[in-house]
Design a protein around this motif. Sequence first.
Motif, PDB file in Angstrom:
ATOM      1  N   TYR A 185      -0.242 -12.529  18.696  1.00 33.15           N
ATOM      2  CA  TYR A 185       1.180 -12.515  18.664  1.00 33.15           C
ATOM      3  C   TYR A 185       1.373 -13.829  18.451  1.00 33.15           C
ATOM      4  N   LEU A 186       2.171 -14.011  17.168  1.00 32.13           N
ATOM      5  CA  LEU A 186       2.901 -15.127  16.409  1.00 32.13           C
ATOM      6  C   LEU A 186       4.465 -15.251  16.208  1.00 32.13           C
ATOM      7  N   GLU A 245      12.897 -11.328  21.310  1.00 32.73           N
ATOM      8  CA  GLU A 245      11.956 -12.589  20.613  1.00 32.73           C
ATOM      9  C   GLU A 245      11.700 -12.148  19.509  1.00 32.73           C
ATOM     10  N   LEU A 246      11.727 -13.068  18.952  1.00 30.19           N
ATOM     11  CA  LEU A 246      11.359 -12.191  17.309  1.00 30.19           C
ATOM     12  C   LEU A 246       9.274 -12.688  16.989  1.00 30.19           C
ATOM     13  N   MET A 247       9.022 -11.591  17.087  1.00 25.18           N
ATOM     14  CA  MET A 247       7.125 -11.851  16.771  1.00 25.18           C
ATOM     15  C   MET A 247       7.063 -11.132  16.337  1.00 25.18           C
ATOM     16  N   THR A 248       5.602 -11.519  15.506  1.00 23.33           N
ATOM     17  CA  THR A 248       4.876 -10.747  15.165  1.00 23.33           C
ATOM     18  C   THR A 248       3.565 -10.636  15.846  1.00 23.33           C
ATOM     19  N   GLU A 249       2.321  -9.514  14.853  1.00 21.16           N
ATOM     20  CA  GLU A 249       1.400  -9.092  14.793  1.00 21.16           C
ATOM     21  C   GLU A 249       0.403  -9.538  14.121  1.00 21.16           C
ATOM     22  N   PRO A 287       5.911  -7.098  11.723  1.00 20.78           N
ATOM     23  CA  PRO A 287       7.366  -7.376  12.863  1.00 20.78           C
ATOM     24  C   PRO A 287       6.319  -6.128  14.070  1.00 20.78           C
ATOM     25  N   VAL A 288       6.457  -6.709  15.144  1.00 18.21           N
ATOM     26  CA  VAL A 288       6.357  -6.063  16.755  1.00 18.21           C
ATOM     27  C   VAL A 288       7.618  -5.703  17.004  1.00 18.21           C
ATOM     28  N   TYR A 289       7.567  -5.143  17.587  1.00 20.10           N
ATOM     29  CA  TYR A 289       8.841  -4.424  17.858  1.00 20.10           C
ATOM     30  C   TYR A 289       9.194  -2.698  17.991  1.00 20.10           C
ATOM     31  N   ARG A 290       9.856  -2.421  18.813  1.00 21.39           N
ATOM     32  CA  ARG A 290       9.638  -0.879  19.189  1.00 21.39           C
ATOM     33  C   ARG A 290      10.737  -0.493  18.333  1.00 21.39           C
ATOM     34  N   GLY A 291      10.078   0.386  17.209  1.00 25.40           N
ATOM     35  CA  GLY A 291      10.953   0.763  15.683  1.00 25.40           C
ATOM     36  C   GLY A 291      11.806   2.162  16.150  1.00 25.40           C
ATOM     37  N   LYS A 293      10.379  -4.391   7.817  1.00 27.55           N
ATOM     38  CA  LYS A 293      10.612  -3.427   8.763  1.00 27.55           C
ATOM     39  C   LYS A 293       9.250  -3.673   9.047  1.00 27.55           C
ATOM     40  N   CYS A 294       9.056  -2.905  10.546  1.00 29.08           N
ATOM     41  CA  CYS A 294       7.838  -2.539  11.129  1.00 29.08           C
ATOM     42  C   CYS A 294       7.339  -0.767  10.502  1.00 29.08           C
TER      43      CYS A 294
END
Length: 412
Positions: free
Chosen positions: A3-4, A24-28, A43-47, A100-101
């Motif tokens: 994760y970044l 917290e905003l994250m990317t993968e 982006p990594v989050y629950r869409g 968007k993810c």
Amino acid sequence: MKYLENKSRETQVDKTVEHLPAGELMTEDLPWGLPQAFADGIPVYRGKHRGNYTTLSANTDGEAIAQWLAEKAADSVATARAYRREAERFVLWAARVRQKCLSDLDRSDFVAYREFLKSPGADWIMARQLSRRHPDWRPFLGPLNDKSVYYALSVVSGLIQFLVDTGYLRANPMPSPKKPPGQSFSPIARSLSKAQVAFLFSAVNELPVQDGRSELMKLRAQWMLTVFTTTAMRISEACGHVMGDIRRVPLKAESVWVFMVTGKGGKQRAIPLNQRFITGMVSFRRSLGLGMYPDPEETTPLFPKLNQVSDSGDVEGLVLEGMGSRHAYRIVKELMLSAADIASKAGEEYEAGNLREAASTHWLRHTVLRDIADETEDLRLVQQFAGHSNINTSAAYSAKDLESLVEGLRGL
């Protein structure tokens, strides 16, 4: 999973992956890594389209894509490469353009992606093929034609439907890809004439020889053409097999040489080998310092690389590696360009045009299957030889109806 921190988005997303800190905003990374030019990640989050229960062991879109690839493309290196390319293009576009993810994309996003493929823009195009580690690498070499757009959307559609079927997504927001008009498949139109095949072998015979290594490369090129014009193997099949897959098997009255091929979907078939194949095999094996016939346990690649071979052409003691599909494609395509020049000098401009502009290794497969259909008029044999799942696919190689029509109109 890597994760970044995501520094590219300004808006806060409050729907986070369960095991990440809230807010917290994250990317993968993508499962196979990120190209340098897109190191910001996805982006990594629950869409909003994420399901509440899934049969996948995936917490993020990237992990879900990895499981799709493992399940749908495991049996073919070429398919895995193509699917990975299309999935990567799609999620990088979603991250960079729509911010968007994958699980947050709406129907309008998929419509926008379809238009984007037709004209990606200069920021998404590289002038020539570069390594993914190169800062100037981009996902495209140019805009896609209608056929390529349809293929790209079909792959993405398969991915989305897989995620719906496994419960990762609640619903499928993607419109069904529409096949472009006038794109009906005609393998007969994508096969080579006897004259074009002759020009192709003339091209390999005219390859220059300066030393032992270049002579070995010429013999390999002759062998490759022999394989493709006798077995109808796909390039991924030929590059994925070894000499030990060539075996002699007993029949009622005799024993015959066959090639034991594992094709699409892991399906196996035995391809009968003619004398031209056997003669070519013996000749090429002798040039490698091998015995006339392969042992069932032999691991010598069908198409070996020769980069480690010395100028003298000596391969003794070397462990030969197999070439990849791109390498094999490039060799055959260069031969086709040379064959086009030979045809052009002979005044055969039509034959030259197809060889130069359209023909590929897959045309050699079509050529063999067309000839089998012409000789046997038995679609079941074509199906068995080709490894087709559906006999309707094999039926496309029959020119009988076309020949009847030509004959019927000949006297008008």
